[in-house]
Design an enzyme around this catalytic site. Sequence first.
Site, PDB file in Angstrom:
ATOM      1  N   CYS A  73      18.459 -12.959  25.016  1.00 61.09           N
ATOM      2  CA  CYS A  73      19.858 -12.589  25.239  1.00 61.09           C
ATOM      3  C   CYS A  73      19.947 -11.199  25.865  1.00 61.09           C
ATOM      4  CB  CYS A  73      20.589 -12.607  23.905  1.00 61.09           C
ATOM      5  SG  CYS A  73      22.257 -11.982  24.024  1.00 61.09           S
ATOM      6  N   CYS A  79      24.415  -5.896  20.485  1.00 63.88           N
ATOM      7  CA  CYS A  79      25.304  -6.778  19.726  1.00 63.88           C
ATOM      8  C   CYS A  79      25.092  -6.702  18.223  1.00 63.88           C
ATOM      9  CB  CYS A  79      25.147  -8.207  20.239  1.00 63.88           C
ATOM     10  SG  CYS A  79      25.789  -9.456  19.153  1.00 63.88           S
ATOM     11  N   GLN A 284      28.906 -25.251   6.363  1.00 64.70           N
ATOM     12  CA  GLN A 284      27.656 -24.655   6.848  1.00 64.70           C
ATOM     13  C   GLN A 284      27.671 -24.544   8.366  1.00 64.70           C
ATOM     14  OE1 GLN A 284      25.173 -23.451   5.122  1.00 64.70           O
ATOM     15  NE2 GLN A 284      25.402 -24.279   3.060  1.00 64.70           N
ATOM     16  N   GLU A 334      33.027 -24.804  -8.801  1.00 68.79           N
ATOM     17  CA  GLU A 334      33.160 -23.814  -7.728  1.00 68.79           C
ATOM     18  C   GLU A 334      34.350 -22.918  -8.067  1.00 68.79           C
ATOM     19  OE1 GLU A 334      32.062 -22.787  -4.491  1.00 68.79           O
ATOM     20  OE2 GLU A 334      33.912 -21.607  -4.562  1.00 68.79           O
ATOM     21  N   ASP A 382      23.503 -23.267  -6.036  1.00 68.12           N
ATOM     22  CA  ASP A 382      23.485 -22.710  -4.668  1.00 68.12           C
ATOM     23  C   ASP A 382      24.385 -21.483  -4.655  1.00 68.12           C
ATOM     24  OD1 ASP A 382      23.444 -22.202  -1.967  1.00 68.12           O
ATOM     25  OD2 ASP A 382      24.423 -24.067  -1.361  1.00 68.12           O
ATOM     26  N   CYS A 409      20.227 -18.155  -0.526  1.00 68.45           N
ATOM     27  CA  CYS A 409      20.249 -17.492   0.781  1.00 68.45           C
ATOM     28  C   CYS A 409      19.702 -16.082   0.667  1.00 68.45           C
ATOM     29  CB  CYS A 409      21.664 -17.489   1.352  1.00 68.45           C
ATOM     30  SG  CYS A 409      22.866 -16.745   0.254  1.00 68.45           S
TER      31      CYS A 409
END
Length: 456
Positions: A73, A79, A284, A334, A382, A409
Amino acid sequence: MVVQQGQVIQLEVTGQAHDGAGVGKYEGFTIFVPLAVPGETVKVQIELVKKNYARGKLLEILAAHPDRTEPTCPIYEECGGCQVQHLSYEAQLTYKRQQVIDHFARIGGLDEVPIRPVLGMKEPWRYRNKAQVPFGRRQGKVVAGFYAPGTHQIIDMDSCLIQHETNDEAIAKVKALADELDIPIYDEAKHTGVLRHVMVRVGFQTGEMMIVLVTNGEALPRRDELVKRLVEAFPRLTSLIQNINPKRTNVILGKKNKVLWGKSVIHDTIGEVKFAISPHSFYQVNPSQTKVLYDQVLRYAALTGEETVIDAYCGIGTIALYLAKHAKQVYGVEIVSEAIRDAKANAKLNGIKHVHFEVGAAETVMPRWLSQGIQPDVIVVDPPRKGCDPVLLKTVAGMGPERLVYVSCNSSTLARDAKILQELGYHVQEVQPVDMFPQTGHVECCALFVRKDNNQ
Ligand code: SAH
């Protein structure tokens, strides 16, 4: 302090931080250097000094590592959206795996855990299904792109190589039309003008497309012309929405959506499960790797159709619904009520009746489920980056499922929680990292824990 702001030093880079930056020690002091590769010797100018570490700018590479590659890129360095484009893709995957290994050893005290090679993409570009781009005006010209790191200065961008082409085209088109139709662009400093952000989402499987124009108030000058021109330009456009955000805030979307043309949602599928996606829905961003990740969850869950499963931190119910076909009963919890509303709608959309979704903190709802006698065979968690609440981990152990599948994550909090789970009687059998975000420093992991008295 060992180093001072402005000082230029020579540094051996020995590791990689979670954001992809190189890390090295200078007289024992930790220095982070974005764009530097482990194994390299670099010249660095110190930019920021904190108590326990400093950050520096890469001035010169004295000995380049063979894994270094020319970024594809042209605006990579300005960026800040990607962090590891200066590494070949093979090398990105190797470093990401090493990061997980290091976290398990250093934070979890678990150096024996098998960490599998990262599941990468065949084509690690153009994978994102969602773009959200701030609009501004510079020297009379409409600009749209990313904020330069640590600023609100917009780097004008024609193309983002990790975005689906359609997203690029839509943003370019709105930019051109805003110029042509003279639509007032939002000025963040003065809180004046209209068009603030444009969000585009595309369903990779269905081809459906949503454009969201975020405006500072209800008024949208030249609205009808703008709508007509966008509808003409994009035959796959399914939903064109105005989102109204009159607040002085960094939050992109306001509360109110107005359908300007077409439907209020688009659809996409992961495997056989269909999802309705509205402007506010969490979904996602890398759909093809999401399937890879969920298939891994499915393998680790080892369902036969007879099991009771809990999906904690379930978002819009993606994992719960993906597993439902293979289980007897699924529960999802959740904390965001809108997400649970989507989860219930998605269950209905797919005709799945044996799932039960509840709003609340997992660490509050699950102890109640435990006291109500719900006995899961498999639990999937998660959590967000900060990992699981200790109460939640205790409750999981108290429920005593045979298997726990932990999707993470952030491998540092995963390693921390693995240590706690180990003490609570759960052994981490294997970790499968999945590359959900090629070219960036992030790595997603799927880990299998089994109950120790389960003789596995
Ligand atoms: N499993 C989903 C979403 C994972 S993201 C998917 O794959 O799409 C993590 C989710 O945890 C977010 O939706 C967030 O709102 C939710 N969350 C954060 N803290 C929570 C808590 N204490 N209890 C339950 N959910 C929580």
